[in-house]
Write a protein that holds these residues in place. Structure first.
Motif, mmCIF file in Angstrom:
data_model
loop_
_atom_site.group_PDB
_atom_site.id
_atom_site.type_symbol
_atom_site.label_atom_id
_atom_site.label_comp_id
_atom_site.label_asym_id
_atom_site.label_seq_id
_atom_site.Cartn_x
_atom_site.Cartn_y
_atom_site.Cartn_z
ATOM 1 N N PHE A 51 3.287 6.075 -11.669
ATOM 2 C CA PHE A 51 1.988 6.495 -10.973
ATOM 3 C C PHE A 51 1.095 5.422 -10.544
ATOM 4 N N ARG A 52 1.320 4.327 -10.762
ATOM 5 C CA ARG A 52 0.566 3.360 -10.282
ATOM 6 C C ARG A 52 0.678 2.948 -8.838
ATOM 7 N N GLN A 53 -0.117 2.660 -8.096
ATOM 8 C CA GLN A 53 -0.031 2.061 -6.717
ATOM 9 C C GLN A 53 0.585 1.046 -6.712
ATOM 10 N N ALA A 54 1.459 0.782 -5.769
ATOM 11 C CA ALA A 54 2.140 -0.707 -5.836
ATOM 12 C C ALA A 54 2.737 -0.908 -4.363
ATOM 13 N N SER A 55 3.366 -2.066 -4.230
ATOM 14 C CA SER A 55 3.707 -2.515 -2.956
ATOM 15 C C SER A 55 5.148 -3.427 -3.081
ATOM 16 N N GLY A 56 5.943 -3.385 -2.030
ATOM 17 C CA GLY A 56 7.179 -4.117 -2.356
ATOM 18 C C GLY A 56 7.587 -4.321 -0.968
ATOM 19 N N PHE A 57 8.590 -5.299 -0.699
ATOM 20 C CA PHE A 57 9.020 -5.753 0.433
ATOM 21 C C PHE A 57 10.561 -5.536 0.546
ATOM 22 N N CYS A 58 10.988 -4.775 1.473
ATOM 23 C CA CYS A 58 12.491 -4.636 1.575
ATOM 24 C C CYS A 58 13.115 -5.392 2.465
ATOM 25 N N GLN A 110 14.870 4.506 -17.540
ATOM 26 C CA GLN A 110 15.344 5.109 -16.278
ATOM 27 C C GLN A 110 15.054 4.320 -15.434
ATOM 28 N N PRO A 111 15.528 4.126 -14.131
ATOM 29 C CA PRO A 111 15.249 3.353 -13.192
ATOM 30 C C PRO A 111 14.129 3.731 -12.313
ATOM 31 N N LEU A 112 13.164 2.929 -11.797
ATOM 32 C CA LEU A 112 11.999 3.182 -10.964
ATOM 33 C C LEU A 112 12.302 3.223 -9.609
ATOM 34 N N LEU A 113 11.434 3.943 -8.862
ATOM 35 C CA LEU A 113 11.412 3.753 -7.272
ATOM 36 C C LEU A 113 10.016 3.693 -6.782
ATOM 37 N N LEU A 114 9.786 3.344 -5.288
ATOM 38 C CA LEU A 114 8.382 3.273 -5.005
ATOM 39 C C LEU A 114 8.563 4.558 -3.895
ATOM 40 N N VAL A 115 7.520 5.626 -4.113
ATOM 41 C CA VAL A 115 7.388 6.421 -3.339
ATOM 42 C C VAL A 115 6.469 6.147 -2.259
ATOM 43 N N ALA A 116 6.966 5.849 -0.768
ATOM 44 C CA ALA A 116 6.034 5.421 0.210
ATOM 45 C C ALA A 116 4.948 6.474 0.631
ATOM 46 N N ASP A 117 3.741 5.580 0.868
ATOM 47 C CA ASP A 117 2.659 6.434 1.183
ATOM 48 C C ASP A 117 2.977 7.006 2.951
ATOM 49 N N THR A 118 3.576 6.151 3.688
ATOM 50 C CA THR A 118 3.743 6.363 4.876
ATOM 51 C C THR A 118 5.337 6.647 5.320
ATOM 52 N N PRO A 177 19.246 7.741 8.538
ATOM 53 C CA PRO A 177 17.820 6.905 8.577
ATOM 54 C C PRO A 177 18.264 5.808 9.632
ATOM 55 N N GLU A 178 17.169 5.529 10.335
ATOM 56 C CA GLU A 178 17.177 4.083 11.268
ATOM 57 C C GLU A 178 16.464 3.165 10.533
ATOM 58 N N TRP A 179 15.598 3.384 9.625
ATOM 59 C CA TRP A 179 14.685 2.340 9.124
ATOM 60 C C TRP A 179 15.340 1.128 8.584
ATOM 61 N N ARG A 180 14.762 0.046 8.988
ATOM 62 C CA ARG A 180 15.281 -1.219 8.789
ATOM 63 C C ARG A 180 14.421 -2.334 7.620
ATOM 64 N N GLY A 181 13.606 -1.463 7.001
ATOM 65 C CA GLY A 181 13.099 -2.427 5.765
ATOM 66 C C GLY A 181 11.580 -2.742 6.346
ATOM 67 N N GLY A 182 11.088 -3.580 5.327
ATOM 68 C CA GLY A 182 9.808 -4.019 5.605
ATOM 69 C C GLY A 182 8.853 -3.746 4.465
ATOM 70 N N MET A 183 7.505 -4.157 4.475
ATOM 71 C CA MET A 183 6.688 -4.017 3.514
ATOM 72 C C MET A 183 6.229 -2.455 3.330
ATOM 73 N N VAL A 184 6.386 -2.043 2.043
ATOM 74 C CA VAL A 184 6.165 -0.530 1.592
ATOM 75 C C VAL A 184 5.134 -0.440 0.644
ATOM 76 N N ARG A 185 4.238 0.678 0.697
ATOM 77 C CA ARG A 185 3.154 0.726 -0.074
ATOM 78 C C ARG A 185 3.156 2.275 -0.586
ATOM 79 N N GLY A 186 2.936 2.337 -1.795
ATOM 80 C CA GLY A 186 3.165 3.915 -2.336
ATOM 81 C C GLY A 186 2.820 4.008 -3.722
ATOM 82 N N PHE A 187 3.413 4.852 -4.764
ATOM 83 C CA PHE A 187 3.117 4.907 -6.082
ATOM 84 C C PHE A 187 4.495 4.715 -6.514
ATOM 85 N N ILE A 188 4.506 4.392 -7.958
ATOM 86 C CA ILE A 188 5.951 4.211 -8.726
ATOM 87 C C ILE A 188 6.100 5.435 -9.338
#
Length: 201
Positions: free
Chosen positions: A61-68, A143-151, A113-124
């Motif tokens: 539930f922490r805010q986080a960012s990562g680059f795909c 259990q593995p984690l994922l980043l739930v994108a804000d946008t 999806p046509e998404w090709r990656g980039g910077m993602v911000r959201g919560f864990i």
């Protein structure tokens, strides 16, 4: 003199003791889960961090960012009334475990999806694993984690906000069930002994 059969009594006693022990264990789990939920509630207001390379429930539930760098696969996972969650499996470098990103939701089960990656911000959050409840309890792997994108990605509806109610906390009901099982086993065995004694056994 009414005799109590040794072997059946021993078996019932061991079973009842095991059920009571499981009930007590669930009560301990309840206290542990409540403390964990308090920590998650505080995490929502903590500063943003880099998405962790390896699973760590302490940052849920922490805010986080990562680059795909590149999405190498996409999954569609059930999301109740929202339809499906679209999850990207991202490459983040030449080495490492990569990153899972929940891009948004769709009602189209064939969404491509046509998404090709980039910077993602959201919560864990936790990623889906498709493990059974028993498997989750006894599996040593986190259990593995994922980043739930804000946008959301193009063509997708936004993800929901962090929801602590999605974290199950059924330990009290499980404890009550185990204690009830123990009581029922004792009652059934007592009735069986009574019937045996009345028949002269």
């Amino acid at each position: 003199m009414k005799r109590v059969p040794l072997v059946p009594t021993l078996v019932v006693t061991l079973c009842v003791a095991a059920m009571i022990a499981l009930g007590i264990w669930q009560l301990h789990r309840k206290a542990w889960k409540e403390a964990l939920l308090q920590r998650y509630a505080a995490n929502i207001h903590e500063p943003e961090i880099a998405f962790p390379r390896f699973p760590d429930d302490a940052v849920l539930f922490r805010q986080a960012s990562g680059f795909c760098l590149e999405p190498v696969a996409f999954d569609l996972e059930g999301a109740g009334k929202a339809g499906y969650r679209v999850i990207a499996h991202c490459r983040t470098g030449a080495e490492g475990p990569g990153m899972l990103v929940q891009l948004g939701t769709t009602r189209d089960p064939a969404f491509d999806p046509e998404w090709r990656g980039g910077m993602v911000r959201g919560f864990i959050s936790h990623a889906p694993t498709h493990q059974s409840l028993i498997g989750e309890i006894f599996s040593p792997a986190p259990q593995p984690l994922l980043l739930v994108a804000d946008t959301p990605a193009e063509g997708l509806a936004p993800n929901g906000a962090p929801d602590l109610s999605a974290v199950p906390n059924n330990h009290l009901s499980y404890a009550v069930q185990w204690f009830l099982f123990a009581a029922i086993a004792l009652v059934i065995y007592a009735l069986a002994l009574r019937r045996r004694w009345r028949s002269g056994g």
